[in-house]
Design an enzyme around this catalytic site. Sequence first.
Site, PDB file in Angstrom:
ATOM      1  N   ARG A   1      -1.311   4.878  13.752  1.00 51.96           N
ATOM      2  CA  ARG A   1      -0.526   4.519  14.707  1.00 51.96           C
ATOM      3  C   ARG A   1      -1.025   4.700  16.021  1.00 51.96           C
ATOM      4  O   ARG A   1      -1.500   5.199  16.206  1.00 51.96           O
ATOM      5  CB  ARG A   1       1.032   5.142  14.623  1.00 51.96           C
ATOM      6  CG  ARG A   1       1.570   5.038  13.168  1.00 51.96           C
ATOM      7  CD  ARG A   1       2.698   4.532  13.299  1.00 51.96           C
ATOM      8  NE  ARG A   1       3.695   4.751  12.013  1.00 51.96           N
ATOM      9  CZ  ARG A   1       2.965   3.596  10.230  1.00 51.96           C
ATOM     10  NH1 ARG A   1       1.739   3.662  10.754  1.00 51.96           N
ATOM     11  NH2 ARG A   1       3.434   3.827   9.646  1.00 51.96           N
TER      12      ARG A   1
ATOM     13  N   LYS B   1       3.342  -7.473  12.148  1.00 55.82           N
ATOM     14  CA  LYS B   1       2.180  -8.513  10.531  1.00 55.82           C
ATOM     15  C   LYS B   1       2.256  -9.108  10.409  1.00 55.82           C
ATOM     16  O   LYS B   1       4.594  -9.205   9.784  1.00 55.82           O
ATOM     17  CB  LYS B   1       2.905  -6.425   9.868  1.00 55.82           C
ATOM     18  CG  LYS B   1       2.015  -6.813   8.432  1.00 55.82           C
ATOM     19  CD  LYS B   1       1.737  -5.391   7.832  1.00 55.82           C
ATOM     20  CE  LYS B   1       1.617  -5.580   6.158  1.00 55.82           C
ATOM     21  NZ  LYS B   1       1.276  -4.426   5.781  1.00 55.82           N
TER      22      LYS B   1
ATOM     23  N   ARG C   1       0.989  -1.314  -0.302  1.00 56.48           N
ATOM     24  CA  ARG C   1      -0.291   0.173   0.021  1.00 56.48           C
ATOM     25  C   ARG C   1       0.797   1.773  -0.035  1.00 56.48           C
ATOM     26  O   ARG C   1       2.031   1.110   0.340  1.00 56.48           O
ATOM     27  CB  ARG C   1      -1.020   0.004   1.575  1.00 56.48           C
ATOM     28  CG  ARG C   1      -2.340  -1.227   0.961  1.00 56.48           C
ATOM     29  CD  ARG C   1      -2.959  -1.072   2.164  1.00 56.48           C
ATOM     30  NE  ARG C   1      -3.417   0.662   2.465  1.00 56.48           N
ATOM     31  CZ  ARG C   1      -3.314   1.409   3.556  1.00 56.48           C
ATOM     32  NH1 ARG C   1      -2.789   1.446   4.017  1.00 56.48           N
ATOM     33  NH2 ARG C   1      -4.073   2.253   3.082  1.00 56.48           N
TER      34      ARG C   1
END
Length: 331
Positions: free
Chosen positions: A329, A190, A125
Amino acid sequence: MKSSSTIRNDILERLIGGNFCSGETLGRTLGVSRAAISKHIKALQELGLDIYSVTGKGYRLAHEIHLFDKERLLTELPNYRPEQIHLLPVVDSTNDYLKQLLQTEQEVVPGTLCIAEAQTAGRGRQGKRWVSPFGCSLYCSFYWPFDGGFQAVSGLSLAVGLALVSALEGFGAKQLGLKWPNDIYHDNKKVAGILVDVDGQMHGSCHCIIGFGVNLVLPNNIDEISQPWSDLRQIVGHVPDKNALAVAMIQQLNKTMLQFQHDGLKSFIDKWNDYDIYKEQEVALIMGENRIYGVAKGIDQTGAIRLAIKDDTGQTVVRSFFGGEISVRAV
Ligand code: BTN
């Protein structure tokens, strides 16, 4: 004359057996010089393959590797025909491959797939690179068309996140979470990312290419990934059978597409909010140089992130924010 990629695939096929293959034998069987073999081996190493050599013996793979198997995918996905599964050892980007296919083929059937062992120009992205070493992750793209313009696909990538989580849970991955809009996390690291490319008209049909990368077993010394990462080997304690995992994800995606086509995002919202890693947490929305601070309140009907913020009068209000350039965040 054979192309470089054909020769590299031929070399790989011979190495996969786990035995030493000498440069001389490889050169003779593939009809190229030993020097050319050495160049191709270097190119394979640059793709992330761990190949070493021993004088007098030749080349060998340092670890056993398992490849995707088209026959098996076709057996376990009985609704798929061979021309719907494009399985490639190496590709620039599986999303770009499907994009090209849509431009060159008369008809591309919904659900058509491109799966690769490695990508040389994997895309993430916000224009970021998706590091894609050979055999370390699942790199897959899936095509689905929608009627009703761009509005009809708003929030689609969030439903895709849930589809992948559900498939991963079937392989023993517990305590997974979603980070808006669609990153899959485990223990603040992630594990998988999703990139949906949409092409179409404002109110006509939309062609969606849903790309996802799922970390299976990344090398420990990988230093090109700029954020904390995890992989399935760490999460479930072993590397799952990647053909079975791909099948589960593709089945789940087909199901999700039909549900989304019928109901839109509506039926996914509560579940998405259950998996939200930032639920009721202080976060910052980052939009270029701008930061908006607030408390995360899940997603709305369109898939936008809801944030409780203070307005100009000091009152707390909940506002929705949406856009491909926004990232979140914890603060
Ligand atoms: C992200 O989290 O930034 C999205 C990552 C998406 C990566 C996948 S890998 C398969 C497909 N092909 C690409 O070039 N990108 C997606």
